[in-house]
Design a protein around this motif. Structure first.
Motif, PDB file in Angstrom:
ATOM      1  N   GLY A 257      31.244  20.047  18.808  1.00  0.00           N
ATOM      2  CA  GLY A 257      30.055  20.556  18.131  1.00  0.00           C
ATOM      3  C   GLY A 257      29.652  19.791  16.892  1.00  0.00           C
ATOM      4  O   GLY A 257      28.865  20.308  16.081  1.00  0.00           O
ATOM      5  N   PHE A 258      30.157  18.552  16.727  1.00  0.00           N
ATOM      6  CA  PHE A 258      29.829  17.733  15.568  1.00  0.00           C
ATOM      7  C   PHE A 258      29.150  16.453  16.026  1.00  0.00           C
ATOM      8  O   PHE A 258      29.643  15.768  16.932  1.00  0.00           O
ATOM      9  CB  PHE A 258      31.079  17.388  14.756  1.00  0.00           C
ATOM     10  CG  PHE A 258      31.804  18.582  14.207  1.00  0.00           C
ATOM     11  CD1 PHE A 258      31.122  19.568  13.526  1.00  0.00           C
ATOM     12  CD2 PHE A 258      33.166  18.726  14.386  1.00  0.00           C
ATOM     13  CE1 PHE A 258      31.771  20.682  13.022  1.00  0.00           C
ATOM     14  CE2 PHE A 258      33.837  19.817  13.881  1.00  0.00           C
ATOM     15  CZ  PHE A 258      33.142  20.806  13.203  1.00  0.00           C
ATOM     16  N   SER A 259      28.049  16.102  15.362  1.00  0.00           N
ATOM     17  CA  SER A 259      27.307  14.887  15.700  1.00  0.00           C
ATOM     18  C   SER A 259      27.816  13.727  14.855  1.00  0.00           C
ATOM     19  O   SER A 259      27.110  13.207  13.979  1.00  0.00           O
ATOM     20  CB  SER A 259      25.804  15.098  15.490  1.00  0.00           C
ATOM     21  OG  SER A 259      25.336  16.153  16.299  1.00  0.00           O
ATOM     22  N   GLY A 260      29.069  13.319  15.116  1.00  0.00           N
ATOM     23  CA  GLY A 260      29.660  12.217  14.373  1.00  0.00           C
ATOM     24  C   GLY A 260      29.399  10.881  15.041  1.00  0.00           C
ATOM     25  O   GLY A 260      28.496  10.737  15.882  1.00  0.00           O
ATOM     26  N   TRP A 261      30.192   9.884  14.638  1.00  0.00           N
ATOM     27  CA  TRP A 261      29.969   8.534  15.130  1.00  0.00           C
ATOM     28  C   TRP A 261      30.235   8.408  16.631  1.00  0.00           C
ATOM     29  O   TRP A 261      29.464   7.764  17.351  1.00  0.00           O
ATOM     30  CB  TRP A 261      30.851   7.544  14.353  1.00  0.00           C
ATOM     31  CG  TRP A 261      30.474   7.448  12.905  1.00  0.00           C
ATOM     32  CD1 TRP A 261      31.112   8.009  11.852  1.00  0.00           C
ATOM     33  CD2 TRP A 261      29.348   6.743  12.372  1.00  0.00           C
ATOM     34  NE1 TRP A 261      30.471   7.716  10.682  1.00  0.00           N
ATOM     35  CE2 TRP A 261      29.386   6.928  10.969  1.00  0.00           C
ATOM     36  CE3 TRP A 261      28.325   5.977  12.931  1.00  0.00           C
ATOM     37  CZ2 TRP A 261      28.436   6.369  10.124  1.00  0.00           C
ATOM     38  CZ3 TRP A 261      27.394   5.414  12.084  1.00  0.00           C
ATOM     39  CH2 TRP A 261      27.437   5.609  10.696  1.00  0.00           C
ATOM     40  N   ILE A 262      31.317   9.018  17.083  1.00  0.00           N
ATOM     41  CA  ILE A 262      31.645   8.898  18.512  1.00  0.00           C
ATOM     42  C   ILE A 262      30.586   9.583  19.371  1.00  0.00           C
ATOM     43  O   ILE A 262      30.118   9.028  20.387  1.00  0.00           O
ATOM     44  CB  ILE A 262      33.049   9.471  18.779  1.00  0.00           C
ATOM     45  CG1 ILE A 262      34.110   8.678  18.017  1.00  0.00           C
ATOM     46  CG2 ILE A 262      33.357   9.467  20.278  1.00  0.00           C
ATOM     47  CD1 ILE A 262      35.522   9.220  18.190  1.00  0.00           C
ATOM     48  N   SER A 263      30.188  10.786  19.005  1.00  0.00           N
ATOM     49  CA  SER A 263      29.173  11.506  19.782  1.00  0.00           C
ATOM     50  C   SER A 263      27.841  10.748  19.774  1.00  0.00           C
ATOM     51  O   SER A 263      27.144  10.703  20.797  1.00  0.00           O
ATOM     52  CB  SER A 263      28.978  12.910  19.215  1.00  0.00           C
ATOM     53  OG  SER A 263      30.177  13.659  19.289  1.00  0.00           O
ATOM     54  N   ALA A 264      27.493  10.152  18.637  1.00  0.00           N
ATOM     55  CA  ALA A 264      26.238   9.390  18.570  1.00  0.00           C
ATOM     56  C   ALA A 264      26.285   8.156  19.453  1.00  0.00           C
ATOM     57  O   ALA A 264      25.295   7.825  20.132  1.00  0.00           O
ATOM     58  CB  ALA A 264      25.959   8.996  17.122  1.00  0.00           C
ATOM     59  N   LEU A 265      27.420   7.474  19.510  1.00  0.00           N
ATOM     60  CA  LEU A 265      27.531   6.291  20.367  1.00  0.00           C
ATOM     61  C   LEU A 265      27.517   6.667  21.847  1.00  0.00           C
ATOM     62  O   LEU A 265      27.006   5.898  22.679  1.00  0.00           O
ATOM     63  CB  LEU A 265      28.814   5.520  20.017  1.00  0.00           C
ATOM     64  CG  LEU A 265      28.843   4.891  18.617  1.00  0.00           C
ATOM     65  CD1 LEU A 265      30.194   4.233  18.362  1.00  0.00           C
ATOM     66  CD2 LEU A 265      27.710   3.882  18.450  1.00  0.00           C
ATOM     67  N   VAL A 266      28.059   7.837  22.168  1.00  0.00           N
ATOM     68  CA  VAL A 266      28.028   8.286  23.569  1.00  0.00           C
ATOM     69  C   VAL A 266      26.602   8.598  23.996  1.00  0.00           C
ATOM     70  O   VAL A 266      26.164   8.247  25.106  1.00  0.00           O
ATOM     71  CB  VAL A 266      28.959   9.503  23.756  1.00  0.00           C
ATOM     72  CG1 VAL A 266      28.750  10.137  25.137  1.00  0.00           C
ATOM     73  CG2 VAL A 266      30.408   9.102  23.580  1.00  0.00           C
TER      74      VAL A 266
END
Length: 346
Positions: A257-266
């Motif tokens: 549930g966090f829009s961090g670096w990994i989620s943004a790159l995915v």
């Protein structure tokens, strides 16, 4: 009478000359080219006449840089004295005006501090004029009223006001980051159709916003307000966990549930616009995490300078527990029940 007609002297003797200026004694002393002026003529001296007067060579003027040998001129009583140039007097007047302005500002601050000190003493003595809660700032028509009283300028010492204000802005930035995280997860849900991150983002914004204010900001505020060692320890324990959570938010593990670096790159492979939004949220999470670690270290250094200790925290906790009416009532009831059971026996 014929001699008087010719211009002669009627009173002269027959053997005398008619013109007295023709006397040899007078003629020899008449001015001649040998005399420059008549200033050197002295009829009472019979010595030889002095040589002709010669003009002496003019005395050369002293150079311009040579100091004057004349004594300094005294000023007349009516002549004004020169106290300096106009620019010097203007700068002195400006400095005086600046000092007066600073003095007035210090006087206003002193009066304000005296007023606040009287208010705090009045409240500590149980005065009738109680403060009204002012946080959160809700409109008057709202059925929910403010729950806390907060005034950093009045309740916090001046040397700690900047630190407390920074922590308040950090809490506001973390709340804003959770709101943007909710929007980014909503956009990702609209693109990918995965509702896990979207649902958890709603939970995080509803849970972390009030809990972070109550669990670590208010203890920090009360610690600086009353120099409370117990509140300092509560703040350190909870805010350390909050910093760990900030780091997890920055990383952005998918499904958390966090829009961090990994989620943004995915998400970047699926939709560029949503990925850019999530990258902005990740950048905000990164700044909050860094600032949180810096402020934790700074507050710890301030805590060590205040003279607080773990023993003092224990004493404050014990005094706070035993001063609570509910705790005292429960303890008295338990003691009474134990005494009654002891008298009844087996």
């Amino acid at each position: 009478m014929a001699q008087s007609r010719d211009g002669g002297n009627p009173f002269a003797d027959p053997g005398e000359l008619d013109n007295p200026f023709q006397d040899p004694a007078v003629i020899q002393h008449r001015p001649s080219p040998q005399y420059a002026t008549l200033d050197v003529y002295n009829p009472f001296e019979t010595r030889e006449p002095p040589p002709a007067h010669e003009a002496s060579a003019p005395t050369p003027l002293p150079p311009a840089s040579a100091p004057s040998l004349q004594p300094s001129r005294k000023l007349s009583p009516t002549e004004p004295k020169n106290y300096g140039s106009y620019s010097t007097q203007a700068s002195a007047a400006a400095a005086t005006a600046e000092l007066l302005k600073k003095q007035e500002e210090l006087n206003r601050k002193a009066e304000e501090l005296d007023r606040r000190e009287r208010e705090l003493q009045h409240a500590a003595l149980g005065g009738t004029a109680t403060r009204r809660n002012n946080w959160p700032p809700l409109p008057s028509f709202c059925p929910v009223q403010p729950c806390f009283f907060q005034d950093i300028c009045m309740e916090i010492p001046q040397e700690f006001q900047k630190t407390v204000s920074t922590m308040y802005y950090l809490w506001m930035c973390s709340t804003l980051a959770l709101l943007l995280n909710f929007l980014a997860c909503l956009a990702s849900f609209c693109v990918n159709g995965s509702g896990t991150d979207f649902g958890l983002s709603i939970l995080w914004i509803l849970l972390f916003t009030p809990c972070s204010f109550v669990c670590w900001y208010r203890p920090m505020y009360k610690a600086f307000r009353s120099d409370s060692s117990f509140n300092f320890f509560v703040f350190f324990f909870i805010f350390f966990a909050q910093d760990v959570l900030f780091v997890l938010q920055t990383i952005g593990i998918p499904g958390w549930g966090f829009s961090g670096w990994i989620s943004a790159l995915v998400v970047l492979k699926a939709n560029t616009a949503v990925a850019v939004l999530m990258l902005l949220v990740a950048l905000l999470f990164t700044g909050i995490a860094v600032l949180g670690i810096v402020m934790l270290k700074r507050i710890h250094s301030l805590y060590r300078r205040t003279g607080a200790s773990f023993q003092k925290a224990q004493q404050e906790f014990a005094a706070g527990v035993f001063s609570n009416p509910a705790v005292r009532t429960a303890a008295a009831s338990a003691a009474a029940g134990a005494a009654e059971n002891a008298f009844r026996g087996p």
